[in-house]
Write a protein that holds these residues in place. Structure first.
Motif, PDB file in Angstrom:
ATOM      1  N   UNK A   1      -9.776   6.512 -44.211  1.00 50.67           N
ATOM      2  CA  UNK A   1      -9.498   5.337 -45.048  1.00 50.67           C
ATOM      3  C   UNK A   1      -8.432   5.613 -46.108  1.00 50.67           C
ATOM      4  N   UNK A   2      -8.240   6.871 -46.472  1.00 53.81           N
ATOM      5  CA  UNK A   2      -7.298   7.185 -47.544  1.00 53.81           C
ATOM      6  C   UNK A   2      -6.339   8.293 -47.079  1.00 53.81           C
ATOM      7  N   UNK A   3      -5.274   7.917 -46.374  1.00 48.09           N
ATOM      8  CA  UNK A   3      -4.347   8.939 -45.895  1.00 48.09           C
ATOM      9  C   UNK A   3      -3.745   9.736 -47.046  1.00 48.09           C
ATOM     10  N   UNK A   4      -3.482  10.987 -46.783  1.00 42.82           N
ATOM     11  CA  UNK A   4      -2.969  11.860 -47.842  1.00 42.82           C
ATOM     12  C   UNK A   4      -1.576  11.476 -48.302  1.00 42.82           C
ATOM     13  N   UNK A   5      -0.757  10.997 -47.374  1.00 42.82           N
ATOM     14  CA  UNK A   5       0.632  10.709 -47.675  1.00 42.82           C
ATOM     15  C   UNK A   5       0.940   9.232 -47.465  1.00 42.82           C
ATOM     16  N   UNK A   6       1.998   8.764 -48.090  1.00 39.33           N
ATOM     17  CA  UNK A   6       2.437   7.374 -47.955  1.00 39.33           C
ATOM     18  C   UNK A   6       3.011   7.158 -46.546  1.00 39.33           C
TER      19      UNK A   6
ATOM     20  N   UNK B   1       5.772  15.339 -29.434  1.00 38.97           N
ATOM     21  CA  UNK B   1       6.196  16.730 -29.293  1.00 38.97           C
ATOM     22  C   UNK B   1       7.606  16.955 -29.831  1.00 38.97           C
ATOM     23  N   UNK B   2       8.264  15.898 -30.296  1.00 35.68           N
ATOM     24  CA  UNK B   2       9.507  16.037 -31.056  1.00 35.68           C
ATOM     25  C   UNK B   2       9.111  15.884 -32.518  1.00 35.68           C
ATOM     26  N   UNK B   3       8.946  17.007 -33.192  1.00 31.34           N
ATOM     27  CA  UNK B   3       8.386  16.988 -34.539  1.00 31.34           C
ATOM     28  C   UNK B   3       9.493  17.047 -35.575  1.00 31.34           C
ATOM     29  N   UNK B   4       9.473  16.151 -36.572  1.00 27.82           N
ATOM     30  CA  UNK B   4      10.443  16.231 -37.672  1.00 27.82           C
ATOM     31  C   UNK B   4      10.121  17.419 -38.568  1.00 27.82           C
ATOM     32  N   UNK B   5      11.000  17.701 -39.508  1.00 28.57           N
ATOM     33  CA  UNK B   5      10.732  18.780 -40.465  1.00 28.57           C
ATOM     34  C   UNK B   5       9.398  18.530 -41.162  1.00 28.57           C
ATOM     35  N   UNK B   6       8.568  19.557 -41.214  1.00 28.39           N
ATOM     36  CA  UNK B   6       7.284  19.448 -41.904  1.00 28.39           C
ATOM     37  C   UNK B   6       6.721  20.847 -42.127  1.00 28.39           C
ATOM     38  N   UNK B   7       5.750  20.942 -42.987  1.00 28.34           N
ATOM     39  CA  UNK B   7       4.915  22.128 -43.121  1.00 28.34           C
ATOM     40  C   UNK B   7       3.566  21.813 -42.483  1.00 28.34           C
ATOM     41  N   UNK B   8       2.996  22.751 -41.765  1.00 29.96           N
ATOM     42  CA  UNK B   8       1.682  22.490 -41.187  1.00 29.96           C
ATOM     43  C   UNK B   8       0.663  22.145 -42.266  1.00 29.96           C
ATOM     44  N   UNK B   9       0.817  22.737 -43.440  1.00 28.89           N
ATOM     45  CA  UNK B   9      -0.106  22.435 -44.539  1.00 28.89           C
ATOM     46  C   UNK B   9      -0.106  20.949 -44.872  1.00 28.89           C
ATOM     47  N   UNK B  10       1.002  20.268 -44.606  1.00 37.49           N
ATOM     48  CA  UNK B  10       1.084  18.839 -44.876  1.00 37.49           C
ATOM     49  C   UNK B  10       0.221  17.999 -43.962  1.00 37.49           C
ATOM     50  N   UNK B  11      -0.219  18.587 -42.843  1.00 38.73           N
ATOM     51  CA  UNK B  11      -1.078  17.860 -41.906  1.00 38.73           C
ATOM     52  C   UNK B  11      -2.548  18.221 -42.069  1.00 38.73           C
ATOM     53  N   UNK B  12      -2.863  19.032 -43.082  1.00 41.00           N
ATOM     54  CA  UNK B  12      -4.232  19.456 -43.325  1.00 41.00           C
ATOM     55  C   UNK B  12      -4.847  18.634 -44.461  1.00 41.00           C
ATOM     56  N   UNK B  13      -6.172  18.650 -44.533  1.00 41.36           N
ATOM     57  CA  UNK B  13      -6.857  17.992 -45.654  1.00 41.36           C
ATOM     58  C   UNK B  13      -6.683  18.834 -46.917  1.00 41.36           C
ATOM     59  N   UNK B  14      -6.838  18.186 -48.065  1.00 44.61           N
ATOM     60  CA  UNK B  14      -6.592  18.837 -49.346  1.00 44.61           C
ATOM     61  C   UNK B  14      -7.481  20.061 -49.571  1.00 44.61           C
TER      62      UNK B  14
END
Length: 299
Positions: free
Chosen positions: A292-297, A134-147
């Motif tokens: 098996x293939x995360x979107x981000x490193x 619940x302590x979230x770093x800077x991000x866009x919600x779109x970054x947590x969605x599938x492509x």
């Protein structure tokens, strides 16, 4: 209430809209009450098992969980909406006052995304894990969605169930950059995060103190974060996502549900037991079907 033209224009230009006092106690108190009842029931069980020394029954909603968790943190792990699965939480997903607001940006055919949370942010250092989700770093919600969801609008709705202030980790956002699209993210300690090294962006960041009844609407590409809770109370909040029915789910392995339809009202999921079944099935499937293939490193 329904959004007016000026509010819609502000959202489109700024990427967010903060609405004060648009939800009532009648909207929110049933959700709070079912969490209070759950915590009370679990407190009695823990006391019987000798895991806590007292019930802390006289403490208010935003304090009781802290006192219990200082002695035993077993309650904490199952409080998020998909694990807790409260009936009133389910009903709130299609709360008419909330959906009247959402409809102004999403349209009349509304689906609730599976990216939904109830967050009990404990005081810094009390969370029973290596890090606090619940302590979230800077991000866009779109970054947590599938492509597949990238081309489609998804609305984030963030609302406090108790006072949210800078000292207990309220939201911080960077407006007016949502038109630049999805930025590069990475995974760190299990959380999606992005860099905010641009001094201009940091200077334009806004801190969003809010009270129960307030609602923050955000475009999925608005960078935001949530800071630590440096008080001795819980910062309770919900964050939900809504999108036009028929657009790709942000997380297709989890249940998204139609919550409003002007064209086909019978498509709305009103069966609480079915909603629970869908979440139980999805959570069981996640145990055996790891992505098996995360979107981000991962860093």
């Amino acid at each position: 209430m329904k959004l007016d033209a000026a509010q819609i224009a502000q959202f489109e230009e700024e990427g967010y809209l903060l609405l004060h006092g648009v939800l009532t106690d009648a909207d929110l108190d049933p959700v709070i009450a079912e969490y209070e009842q759950h915590i009370d029931r679990r407190a009695h069980e823990l006391l019987t098992e000798g895991k806590i020394s007292k019930l802390y029954a006289d403490e208010p909603f935003h304090r009781r969980l802290v006192s219990i968790c200082r002695e035993c943190d077993e309650i904490y792990s199952n409080l998020d909406i998909m694990h807790f699965r409260g009936r009133d939480s389910f009903e709130f997903l299609r709360n008419d006052h909330l959906l009247d607001i959402v409809e102004g940006l999403v349209g009349p055919e509304i689906t609730c995304s599976p990216v939904q949370h109830t967050r009990a942010k404990l005081p810094q250092g009390l969370t029973p894990s290596d890090g606090d989700p619940h302590i979230a770093p800077w991000h866009q919600d779109a970054g947590a969605f599938v492509e597949a969801a990238d081309p489609h609008f998804v609305l984030t709705v963030w609302l406090p169930l108790s006072e949210a202030r800078p000292e207990n980790g309220c939201m911080q956002i960077i407006p007016r950059v949502h038109t630049e699209g999805l930025q590069q993210h990475w995974i760190e300690r299990g959380l999606v995060t992005m860099s905010v090294e641009d001094e201009r962006l940091r200077e334009e960041g806004l801190t969003m103190p809010m009270d129960k009844g307030d609602v923050l609407l955000m475009h999925k590409a608005v960078p935001h974060r949530s800071t630590p809770n440096n008080t001795d109370t819980v910062r309770w909040s919900m964050d939900l996502r809504y999108q036009q029915t028929g657009t790709p789910s942000a997380r297709p392995a989890q249940p998204d549900v139609a919550v409003r339809s002007r064209c086909n009202p019978s498509s709305v999921l009103s069966d609480y037991d079915e909603w629970c079944r869908l979440w139980i099935e999805a959570l069981e499937g996640r145990k055996v079907n790891k992505r098996s293939a995360p979107r981000w490193v991962v860093r």
